[in-house]
Design a protein around this motif. Sequence first.
Motif, PDB file in Angstrom:
ATOM      1  N   ALA A  50       0.832  -1.215   0.000  1.00  0.00           N
ATOM      2  CA  ALA A  50       0.000   0.000   0.000  1.00  0.00           C
ATOM      3  C   ALA A  50       0.863   1.260   0.000  1.00  0.00           C
ATOM      4  O   ALA A  50       0.539   2.230  -0.693  1.00  0.00           O
ATOM      5  CB  ALA A  50      -0.924  -0.003   1.217  1.00  0.00           C
ATOM      6  N   ARG A  54       0.836   3.900  -3.158  1.00  0.00           N
ATOM      7  CA  ARG A  54       0.553   5.310  -2.927  1.00  0.00           C
ATOM      8  C   ARG A  54       1.737   5.897  -2.184  1.00  0.00           C
ATOM      9  O   ARG A  54       2.501   5.188  -1.566  1.00  0.00           O
ATOM     10  CB  ARG A  54      -0.695   5.463  -2.061  1.00  0.00           C
ATOM     11  N   LEU A  59      -1.411   8.880   2.171  1.00  0.00           N
ATOM     12  CA  LEU A  59      -2.114   8.168   3.234  1.00  0.00           C
ATOM     13  C   LEU A  59      -2.044   8.895   4.574  1.00  0.00           C
ATOM     14  O   LEU A  59      -2.931   8.745   5.412  1.00  0.00           O
ATOM     15  CB  LEU A  59      -1.523   6.759   3.388  1.00  0.00           C
ATOM     16  N   ALA A  85     -12.464  10.178  -4.198  1.00  0.00           N
ATOM     17  CA  ALA A  85     -11.186   9.741  -3.630  1.00  0.00           C
ATOM     18  C   ALA A  85     -10.054  10.513  -4.296  1.00  0.00           C
ATOM     19  O   ALA A  85     -10.040  10.673  -5.514  1.00  0.00           O
ATOM     20  CB  ALA A  85     -11.006   8.252  -3.845  1.00  0.00           C
ATOM     21  N   ALA A  91     -10.636   9.631   1.991  1.00  0.00           N
ATOM     22  CA  ALA A  91     -10.583   8.185   1.740  1.00  0.00           C
ATOM     23  C   ALA A  91      -9.161   7.654   1.925  1.00  0.00           C
ATOM     24  O   ALA A  91      -8.951   6.617   2.558  1.00  0.00           O
ATOM     25  CB  ALA A  91     -11.095   7.871   0.334  1.00  0.00           C
ATOM     26  N   ALA A  92      -8.186   8.357   1.387  1.00  0.00           N
ATOM     27  CA  ALA A  92      -6.792   7.922   1.513  1.00  0.00           C
ATOM     28  C   ALA A  92      -6.331   7.968   2.960  1.00  0.00           C
ATOM     29  O   ALA A  92      -5.638   7.068   3.437  1.00  0.00           O
ATOM     30  CB  ALA A  92      -5.885   8.794   0.645  1.00  0.00           C
ATOM     31  N   THR A  93      -6.731   9.010   3.683  1.00  0.00           N
ATOM     32  CA  THR A  93      -6.344   9.137   5.087  1.00  0.00           C
ATOM     33  C   THR A  93      -6.954   8.026   5.922  1.00  0.00           C
ATOM     34  O   THR A  93      -6.286   7.434   6.776  1.00  0.00           O
ATOM     35  CB  THR A  93      -6.785  10.514   5.630  1.00  0.00           C
ATOM     36  N   GLU A  95      -7.838   5.099   4.791  1.00  0.00           N
ATOM     37  CA  GLU A  95      -7.123   3.880   4.411  1.00  0.00           C
ATOM     38  C   GLU A  95      -5.819   3.774   5.201  1.00  0.00           C
ATOM     39  O   GLU A  95      -5.467   2.708   5.717  1.00  0.00           O
ATOM     40  CB  GLU A  95      -6.822   3.864   2.918  1.00  0.00           C
ATOM     41  N   GLY A  98      -6.566   2.793   8.708  1.00  0.00           N
ATOM     42  CA  GLY A  98      -6.929   1.373   8.753  1.00  0.00           C
ATOM     43  C   GLY A  98      -5.700   0.482   8.705  1.00  0.00           C
ATOM     44  O   GLY A  98      -5.622  -0.521   9.415  1.00  0.00           O
ATOM     45  N   LEU A  99      -4.735   0.853   7.879  1.00  0.00           N
ATOM     46  CA  LEU A  99      -3.489   0.089   7.807  1.00  0.00           C
ATOM     47  C   LEU A  99      -2.747   0.129   9.141  1.00  0.00           C
ATOM     48  O   LEU A  99      -2.228  -0.880   9.603  1.00  0.00           O
ATOM     49  CB  LEU A  99      -2.590   0.640   6.700  1.00  0.00           C
ATOM     50  N   TYR A 140     -13.181   0.815  11.628  1.00  0.00           N
ATOM     51  CA  TYR A 140     -12.775   0.943  10.230  1.00  0.00           C
ATOM     52  C   TYR A 140     -13.637   0.042   9.350  1.00  0.00           C
ATOM     53  O   TYR A 140     -14.133   0.468   8.305  1.00  0.00           O
ATOM     54  CB  TYR A 140     -11.296   0.568  10.079  1.00  0.00           C
ATOM     55  N   HIS A 144     -16.120   1.610   6.725  1.00  0.00           N
ATOM     56  CA  HIS A 144     -15.827   1.332   5.324  1.00  0.00           C
ATOM     57  C   HIS A 144     -17.065   0.781   4.633  1.00  0.00           C
ATOM     58  O   HIS A 144     -17.423   1.200   3.524  1.00  0.00           O
ATOM     59  CB  HIS A 144     -14.672   0.335   5.248  1.00  0.00           C
TER      60      HIS A 144
END
Length: 158
Positions: A50, A54, A59, A85, A91-93, A95, A98-99, A140, A144
């Motif tokens: 990920a 990106r 992120l 997005a 959305a990226a933040t 994500e 969540g990671l 998350y 989501h």
Amino acid sequence: MFWVIWQLATSLGMHIHGNTLAPQFTTIDKLHIYGGAALFLPAVIFFVIAIHRRQVADLYPWLKGNLSQLKEDVETLVSLKLPEASPGGLAATIEGLGLLALLLAVITGLLWFITITCISPTAPSLLEIHKTSVGAIEWYFYGHGFFALLHLLSWWRG
């Protein structure tokens, strides 16, 4: 995704507390623990992929103080519209968060298992941290799904 769902589902059948010893683990407990330990490497690989897919700044835009796209997306959301997005956006933040939640849950679960096996006094604290980090994954997961449904409804409306 299915592995994380498996972990969330098996966690519902667990009854491990700060003073539970390893010989007291049930089959469900062991399925969850060993499944989580096995998830460590795939989670790390997924995180690395990920980050390569990106940029880190996409992120985690706050790391460089770039909050303009995030602010724009939140304003769009407040106006009851779904933002598209975009790099450094909502959305990226999310994500990225969540990671981080996934890594935190896997790492704290693994550390807890190591400390409970060694009968360390830090095991109960690590268990609490692990349970809290799993709560972030649950948020998350549900968030989501909720926003996916909103996007689907928006798409259907044309």
